[in-house]
Structure formats: C-alpha cells, structure tokens
Design a protein around this motif. Structure first.
Motif, mmCIF file in Angstrom:
data_model
loop_
_atom_site.group_PDB
_atom_site.id
_atom_site.type_symbol
_atom_site.label_atom_id
_atom_site.label_comp_id
_atom_site.label_asym_id
_atom_site.label_seq_id
_atom_site.Cartn_x
_atom_site.Cartn_y
_atom_site.Cartn_z
ATOM 1 N N GLU A 62 1.231 -1.580 -0.096
ATOM 2 C CA GLU A 62 -0.318 -0.341 -0.185
ATOM 3 C C GLU A 62 0.758 1.047 0.329
ATOM 4 O OE1 GLU A 62 -2.387 -0.640 3.572
ATOM 5 O OE2 GLU A 62 -3.263 -2.140 2.647
ATOM 6 N N GLU A 63 1.308 0.944 0.763
ATOM 7 C CA GLU A 63 2.832 2.282 0.505
ATOM 8 C C GLU A 63 3.946 2.829 -0.401
ATOM 9 O OE1 GLU A 63 3.479 4.991 3.327
ATOM 10 O OE2 GLU A 63 1.659 3.946 4.354
ATOM 11 N N GLY A 64 4.051 1.357 -1.134
ATOM 12 C CA GLY A 64 4.870 1.385 -2.147
ATOM 13 C C GLY A 64 6.212 1.328 -1.718
ATOM 14 N N ASP A 65 6.824 0.561 -0.582
ATOM 15 C CA ASP A 65 8.131 0.430 0.123
ATOM 16 C C ASP A 65 8.567 -1.067 -0.369
ATOM 17 O OD1 ASP A 65 9.827 0.202 1.732
ATOM 18 O OD2 ASP A 65 8.649 0.573 3.502
ATOM 19 N N VAL A 66 9.391 -1.029 -1.144
ATOM 20 C CA VAL A 66 9.523 -2.402 -1.828
ATOM 21 C C VAL A 66 10.887 -2.700 -1.326
ATOM 22 C CG1 VAL A 66 11.059 -2.950 -4.140
ATOM 23 C CG2 VAL A 66 9.218 -0.943 -4.440
ATOM 24 N N LEU A 67 11.506 -2.416 -0.256
ATOM 25 C CA LEU A 67 12.086 -2.219 0.128
ATOM 26 C C LEU A 67 12.213 -3.683 1.599
ATOM 27 C CD1 LEU A 67 15.145 -2.650 1.729
ATOM 28 C CD2 LEU A 67 14.986 -0.737 3.031
ATOM 29 N N HIS A 68 10.763 -2.845 2.374
ATOM 30 C CA HIS A 68 9.948 -4.101 3.474
ATOM 31 C C HIS A 68 9.025 -4.945 2.461
ATOM 32 C CE1 HIS A 68 12.099 -0.548 5.622
ATOM 33 N NE2 HIS A 68 11.907 -1.739 6.655
ATOM 34 N N LEU A 69 8.488 -4.893 1.783
ATOM 35 C CA LEU A 69 7.929 -5.626 0.583
ATOM 36 C C LEU A 69 8.827 -7.018 0.623
ATOM 37 C CD1 LEU A 69 5.473 -6.294 -1.125
ATOM 38 C CD2 LEU A 69 6.442 -5.584 -3.297
ATOM 39 N N GLU A 70 9.503 -6.506 -0.169
ATOM 40 C CA GLU A 70 11.077 -7.841 -0.443
ATOM 41 C C GLU A 70 11.247 -8.189 1.202
ATOM 42 O OE1 GLU A 70 14.046 -6.226 -2.196
ATOM 43 O OE2 GLU A 70 12.705 -6.352 -3.955
ATOM 44 N N ARG A 71 11.558 -7.671 2.408
ATOM 45 C CA ARG A 71 12.102 -8.017 3.291
ATOM 46 C C ARG A 71 10.950 -9.694 4.240
ATOM 47 N NH1 ARG A 71 15.982 -3.703 6.476
ATOM 48 N NH2 ARG A 71 17.564 -4.380 4.641
ATOM 49 N N ASN A 72 9.987 -8.624 3.732
ATOM 50 C CA ASN A 72 8.591 -9.476 4.687
ATOM 51 C C ASN A 72 8.096 -10.293 3.520
ATOM 52 O OD1 ASN A 72 6.833 -8.111 7.076
ATOM 53 N ND2 ASN A 72 6.770 -6.424 5.571
ATOM 54 N N LEU A 73 8.765 -10.644 2.196
ATOM 55 C CA LEU A 73 8.797 -11.720 2.182
ATOM 56 C C LEU A 73 9.464 -12.775 2.021
ATOM 57 C CD1 LEU A 73 7.639 -10.225 -2.132
ATOM 58 C CD2 LEU A 73 5.902 -11.644 -0.860
ATOM 59 N N TRP A 74 10.987 -12.046 1.506
ATOM 60 C CA TRP A 74 11.574 -13.032 2.807
ATOM 61 C C TRP A 74 11.289 -14.067 3.882
ATOM 62 C CZ3 TRP A 74 16.253 -10.961 6.127
ATOM 63 C CH2 TRP A 74 17.466 -12.082 6.235
ATOM 64 N N VAL A 75 11.470 -13.463 4.942
ATOM 65 C CA VAL A 75 10.740 -14.059 6.017
ATOM 66 C C VAL A 75 9.538 -15.327 6.216
ATOM 67 C CG1 VAL A 75 10.065 -13.617 9.054
ATOM 68 C CG2 VAL A 75 11.404 -11.941 7.767
ATOM 69 N N ALA A 76 8.407 -14.685 4.804
ATOM 70 C CA ALA A 76 7.404 -15.533 4.806
ATOM 71 C C ALA A 76 8.023 -16.871 4.391
ATOM 72 C CB ALA A 76 6.171 -14.810 3.901
ATOM 73 N N GLY A 77 9.052 -16.587 3.345
ATOM 74 C CA GLY A 77 9.616 -17.822 2.470
ATOM 75 C C GLY A 77 10.271 -18.937 3.786
ATOM 76 N N VAL A 78 10.790 -17.653 4.136
ATOM 77 C CA VAL A 78 11.552 -18.560 5.190
ATOM 78 C C VAL A 78 11.709 -19.752 6.260
ATOM 79 C CG1 VAL A 78 13.513 -18.712 6.600
ATOM 80 C CG2 VAL A 78 13.936 -17.562 4.818
ATOM 81 N N VAL A 79 10.273 -18.896 6.882
ATOM 82 C CA VAL A 79 8.891 -19.514 7.752
ATOM 83 C C VAL A 79 8.697 -20.940 7.124
ATOM 84 C CG1 VAL A 79 6.903 -19.270 8.932
ATOM 85 C CG2 VAL A 79 9.081 -18.412 9.057
ATOM 86 N N ARG A 80 7.282 -20.562 5.736
ATOM 87 C CA ARG A 80 7.260 -21.379 5.376
ATOM 88 C C ARG A 80 8.025 -23.028 5.099
ATOM 89 N NH1 ARG A 80 2.024 -20.156 4.550
ATOM 90 N NH2 ARG A 80 2.125 -17.472 4.006
ATOM 91 N N LEU A 81 9.648 -22.704 4.575
ATOM 92 C CA LEU A 81 10.296 -23.281 4.274
ATOM 93 C C LEU A 81 10.234 -24.122 5.370
ATOM 94 C CD1 LEU A 81 12.114 -24.636 2.318
ATOM 95 C CD2 LEU A 81 13.901 -23.225 2.875
ATOM 96 N N HIS A 82 10.696 -23.518 6.494
ATOM 97 C CA HIS A 82 10.663 -24.091 7.613
ATOM 98 C C HIS A 82 9.687 -25.166 8.401
ATOM 99 C CE1 HIS A 82 14.550 -22.823 8.903
ATOM 100 N NE2 HIS A 82 14.219 -21.496 9.193
#
Length: 313
Positions: A62-82
């Motif tokens: 919503e904020e157009g914050d690409v940096l934290h979009l990527e970082r939240n996706l990263w954490v989600a990816g790692v957790v789903r992997l675990h």
C-alpha cells in the motif's frame, strides 16, 4: 541483530517496542511488522511470524515500500520452508525475485534472501532457478563471511539433490565453522539440522543424532523456540535406535505447527478453516494432518479428538 546473535527473547522485546512506536506515531507497519516477523521466527512462533509478515507485506504494498515488501516476503518464505510448506516458500521467493526485477538487485552481503530461495527451489525440485541464483550472486561474497557461509549451505543442498552427500557434508562443516566463529548460533544450528538430514540420508544414524543434538543445544540456549521444536522432532524420529514403534507417541513427537493444527481439528475445524487460520494452503494442511496421524498412530479425526488430550508431553 539480537535474533541473529542468539538473543531471541531480547529480539522479541525490541520488536514489540517497534510495533508500539509505529502504531503510536501512525507510521507504516511494513518495517515494524518485518522486525516482528523476524523476531517471532527466531524466538516466538512460526504462526505469529507468518501473520506479521503478511501484515507487513500488505502495508508495504500500500505504501509502495519495495524494500520492506521484499523483507516481509523473505521472512514468509523462510518460515514456510521451516514448516514444510515448500510451495508457499517458492511462491514467496518468486514474488520477491519479481519485485527485484528491473532495478538494481539488493546487495547480497546485506540482504541474503537468495541462499534461502535456493533451498526452497531445491526442495521443490525446481533446480533451474536455484542454479540461476547461484550463478548470479555467489561470487559477490567471501566464503569466510556469514553470507558466504549461507551460500555454502545453499550449494550443499544442490549437491544433496545430485546425490553427492559426501561433498555436501564437507561444505556443511565448512559453513558451520564460519557461523560458529561469527557468533551466529541460530544459523549454526540451521546448518547442523541440514547436516543431520544429510547424515541420515547416508544411513549414519549416530552422526545424524549428534548433529541434531548440537542443533537442539544451540537453539535451547538461544531461546529459538520454533526451530528447537524441529530439532527435537528429528531427535524423536531417531529415538529407540530409529525403530518406529519402539516407544509410545507423545506430544513432543509433533512440531509446533502440527500441534496447532491438531488442536484446531480437535476443536472441529475443517481443513479449509484450519488452512485459513494457519495461513497455509489446504494441500499443505492435508499433508500435515497425514503426518500427525502417522506420528500418533491413528487414522481419523475422531481418534485424534480422543487421543490428543491423553498424550504425554
């Protein structure tokens, strides 16, 4: 920094303060939810980490914050992997890669999502993207750094897939040493967990048990609750000399996610409802439920409702 250095309880405290400050000041929740998701994935619960990462992803979009979009996706990816949701992990990392397309890639020594993405793609059997990530970024970091060790671990995953388990074990020992010298116990423990799986594939049960126990000891000291449950699950599988049925099942046989699903199902939740509550796909819930039945030696939801309350801890 606290999470990576093994101070998981302090990481959770900082994350709570960040959320309170952001809410009080009316700031975007993308950054605060990212730190909360990261802290929860280290010392809280994987379920809470996914909730915060999802909230942070939406806020960042919503904020157009690409940096934290990527970082939240990263954490989600790692957790789903675990948690064994390989499809969900691949989806998160694929979205992350697309978000990075068309602009300068993040410095792989500062934002190290790529090695985790390699692990997800290898787990899914999608080796093309895994090799592409390695070729694109691997030379950008030194092997004796923490990020370099993450890449070393990623290469080990590819070697395991190719059946080169001896070489993979050597790379994992190399990565383990770097993480230990760097004072990164959670990453060191993750490497032990991987090495344990490799040793088990080589039919070296004692070596596998030793690797899983090293991981459990590190994670217990760090207060890394979610991964500690995973380490204990591996140890339980090797209990009784690795012979299924050598001891009665207990709640410790189930991971944190499996216990939550079991409680939801016992309370009458359908697979669809449980999937929504846990931010998982229905297919993942079905697979997890099958594992629960197998571990508890039951065959139906009715049996689960009756047996779970009577299990030892």
């Amino acid at each position: 920094m606290e999470a990576r250095s093994g101070a998981c309880a302090r990481a959770l405290a900082w994350a709570d303060k960040a959320l309170d400050a952001s809410l009080g000041a009316g700031l975007s929740l993308g950054p605060a939810c990212y730190t909360a998701a990261l802290a929860q994935s280290a010392g809280g619960s994987f379920a809470a980490a996914l909730r915060y990462a999802g909230c942070g992803e939406r806020a960042a979009r919503e904020e157009g914050d690409v940096l934290h979009l990527e970082r939240n996706l990263w954490v989600a990816g790692v957790v789903r992997l675990h948690t064994g949701d390989v499809d969900g992990a691949v989806s998160a990392f694929t979205q992350l890669a697309r978000a990075e397309d068309g602009r300068r890639p993040a410095d792989p020594s500062m934002f190290r999502w790529q090695p985790d993405a390699v692990e997800a793609f290898v787990a899914a059997g999608d080796l093309g993207p895994a090799h592409a990530l390695l070729q694109r970024h691997e030379d950008a970091v030194r092997e004796d750094t923490a990020t370099g060790a993450a890449w070393t671990r990623a290469r080990a995953f590819l070697l395991v897939r190719a059946g080169e388990t001896d070489r993979a074990a050597g790379l994992l020992r190399q990565a383990d040493g770097v993480f230990r010298r760097g004072g990164l116990p959670v990453e060191e423990a993750r490497t032990h967990l991987t090495r344990g799986r490799v040793e088990r594939a080589r039919r070296r049960q004692a070596a596998a048990r030793g690797a899983f126990q090293e991981a459990a000891d590190l994670l217990a000291e760090a207060g890394a609750v979610p991964l500690l449950a995973t380490a204990r699950e591996h140890l339980n599988r090797l209990g009784g000399n690795g012979r299924p049925g050598s001891r009665p099942p207990g709640r410790a046989e189930l991971t944190e996610s499996e216990l939550r699903l079991a409680d939801l199902v016992r309370g009458g939740a359908s697979n669809q409802h449980a999937a929504q509550q846990m931010y998982l796909s229905v297919k993942t819930v079905e697979g997890m439920l099958s594992r629960i039945y197998r571990k508890l030696r039951i065959r139906s939801r009715t049996q689960l409702a009756g047996v779970l309350a009577d299990l030892p801890g």
